[in-house]
Design a protein around this motif. Sequence first.
Motif, PDB file in Angstrom:
ATOM      1  N   ILE A   2     -23.490  38.115  20.526  1.00  0.00           N
ATOM      2  CA  ILE A   2     -23.786  36.707  22.151  1.00  0.00           C
ATOM      3  C   ILE A   2     -25.628  37.327  22.102  1.00  0.00           C
ATOM      4  CG2 ILE A   2     -23.913  36.088  24.595  1.00  0.00           C
ATOM      5  CD1 ILE A   2     -21.295  37.278  24.780  1.00  0.00           C
ATOM      6  N   PRO A   3     -26.525  37.731  21.719  1.00  0.00           N
ATOM      7  CA  PRO A   3     -27.728  37.602  21.683  1.00  0.00           C
ATOM      8  C   PRO A   3     -27.994  37.252  20.210  1.00  0.00           C
ATOM      9  CG  PRO A   3     -27.464  39.868  22.463  1.00  0.00           C
ATOM     10  CD  PRO A   3     -25.918  39.353  22.233  1.00  0.00           C
ATOM     11  N   ARG A   8     -30.294  32.105  17.620  1.00  0.00           N
ATOM     12  CA  ARG A   8     -29.623  31.462  16.453  1.00  0.00           C
ATOM     13  C   ARG A   8     -30.406  29.602  17.388  1.00  0.00           C
ATOM     14  NH1 ARG A   8     -26.139  34.506  14.253  1.00  0.00           N
ATOM     15  NH2 ARG A   8     -24.470  33.512  15.413  1.00  0.00           N
ATOM     16  N   LEU A   9     -29.829  30.088  17.868  1.00  0.00           N
ATOM     17  CA  LEU A   9     -29.260  28.296  18.781  1.00  0.00           C
ATOM     18  C   LEU A   9     -30.906  28.306  19.522  1.00  0.00           C
ATOM     19  CD1 LEU A   9     -27.243  25.743  19.965  1.00  0.00           C
ATOM     20  CD2 LEU A   9     -27.662  27.555  22.383  1.00  0.00           C
ATOM     21  N   LEU A  11     -33.394  28.701  18.036  1.00  0.00           N
ATOM     22  CA  LEU A  11     -34.197  28.546  16.584  1.00  0.00           C
ATOM     23  C   LEU A  11     -34.046  26.931  16.255  1.00  0.00           C
ATOM     24  CD1 LEU A  11     -34.215  31.768  14.205  1.00  0.00           C
ATOM     25  CD2 LEU A  11     -35.842  31.387  15.828  1.00  0.00           C
ATOM     26  N   THR A  12     -32.544  26.918  16.743  1.00  0.00           N
ATOM     27  CA  THR A  12     -32.319  24.889  16.190  1.00  0.00           C
ATOM     28  C   THR A  12     -32.881  24.050  17.558  1.00  0.00           C
ATOM     29  OG1 THR A  12     -30.471  25.478  17.195  1.00  0.00           O
ATOM     30  CG2 THR A  12     -30.723  26.095  14.942  1.00  0.00           C
ATOM     31  N   LYS A  13     -33.757  24.535  18.467  1.00  0.00           N
ATOM     32  CA  LYS A  13     -33.956  23.780  19.173  1.00  0.00           C
ATOM     33  C   LYS A  13     -35.401  22.381  19.061  1.00  0.00           C
ATOM     34  CE  LYS A  13     -35.520  23.295  24.342  1.00  0.00           C
ATOM     35  NZ  LYS A  13     -35.686  24.032  25.296  1.00  0.00           N
ATOM     36  N   ASP A  14     -34.841  21.512  18.832  1.00  0.00           N
ATOM     37  CA  ASP A  14     -35.827  20.172  18.538  1.00  0.00           C
ATOM     38  C   ASP A  14     -36.025  20.638  17.245  1.00  0.00           C
ATOM     39  OD1 ASP A  14     -36.022  19.673  22.229  1.00  0.00           O
ATOM     40  OD2 ASP A  14     -37.988  20.961  22.517  1.00  0.00           O
ATOM     41  N   GLU A  19     -34.633  21.113   8.603  1.00  0.00           N
ATOM     42  CA  GLU A  19     -35.665  22.316   8.760  1.00  0.00           C
ATOM     43  C   GLU A  19     -35.176  23.454   9.252  1.00  0.00           C
ATOM     44  OE1 GLU A  19     -38.448  20.118  11.109  1.00  0.00           O
ATOM     45  OE2 GLU A  19     -39.517  18.586   9.895  1.00  0.00           O
ATOM     46  N   TRP A  20     -33.457  23.483  10.172  1.00  0.00           N
ATOM     47  CA  TRP A  20     -33.395  24.925  10.294  1.00  0.00           C
ATOM     48  C   TRP A  20     -32.770  25.550   8.949  1.00  0.00           C
ATOM     49  CZ3 TRP A  20     -27.393  23.028  12.668  1.00  0.00           C
ATOM     50  CH2 TRP A  20     -28.069  22.600  13.574  1.00  0.00           C
ATOM     51  N   PRO A  21     -34.156  27.484  10.051  1.00  0.00           N
ATOM     52  CA  PRO A  21     -34.149  28.019   8.819  1.00  0.00           C
ATOM     53  C   PRO A  21     -32.416  28.638   7.815  1.00  0.00           C
ATOM     54  CG  PRO A  21     -34.660  28.519  10.595  1.00  0.00           C
ATOM     55  CD  PRO A  21     -34.437  27.414  10.734  1.00  0.00           C
TER      56      PRO A  21
END
Length: 264
Positions: A2-3, A8-9, A11-14, A19-21
């Motif tokens: 879960i952590p 990962r979630l 990192l995808t914010k805004d 551009e996602w890794p």
Amino acid sequence: TIPDRAKRLFLTKDKPRAEWPRKIMAKGAAADAAAAASASSTATDTTTTSTTNNATTAQTTILKHERRVDLAEREAIVTSLLHQVRPTLEATLRRMERKQGQTLNEQETEVEEDLYGSDIVVKNKRRDGEDDDDDDDDEDAPVYNPKNVPLDWDGKPIPYWLFKLHGLNHYYECEICGGESYRGRRNFELHFADPKHAMGMKSLGIPNTKHFHGVTKIDDAKALWKTLQGKMEQETSKDEEYEDSHGNVLSRSTYEDLARQGLL
């Protein structure tokens, strides 16, 4: 865990999706691993192909070298064999040139010498020479001809059946030719066209025509000539023509008949 999902979630914010890794995607790690494996395999194949090509090139070079060595070895063998048989070849050529200028008898003599030796050939030649001398003696010997048969072109009498066939045992005399006798019916028939017979007829004052063919006596020829002259005179008189007082042309016989009847 879960952590990890929360990280990962975050990192995808805004951020837009482009551009996602790549590492946060579910298949990113597997794709990277596959790409790495593919690159490694390609490098390995390239290395293997290069090694194989190098080995093939080396093998081809070795085969070419071995082939050249084999050809050189064979040429050396052929050259050595040619040097060994060269005297035989030259002798064969000289013999063929000599045979081209020989006659058939000389070639046969040479073959006999090769087979039986020169001494036997010399003896055979001497024997042949003696046989030739015997043949010459036979030719010089007188010809046995008791029936007086004419001789053939080879100087020997013709066969007796041919002598009888042509009637050469009969003689025909011609008084016009000066008592000349001709042997055989054929020679007798041909002599009527000879200059000698024509000259005899001319001396008698008689033309040598076909009417006198077969006539050999002078008296018979003269009697026949008188008979022919009488016939020719009669034929000439029959051809005479007469003309009456009216201008009519009549033959001699017709004219005489009319004159006897007093009709002219």
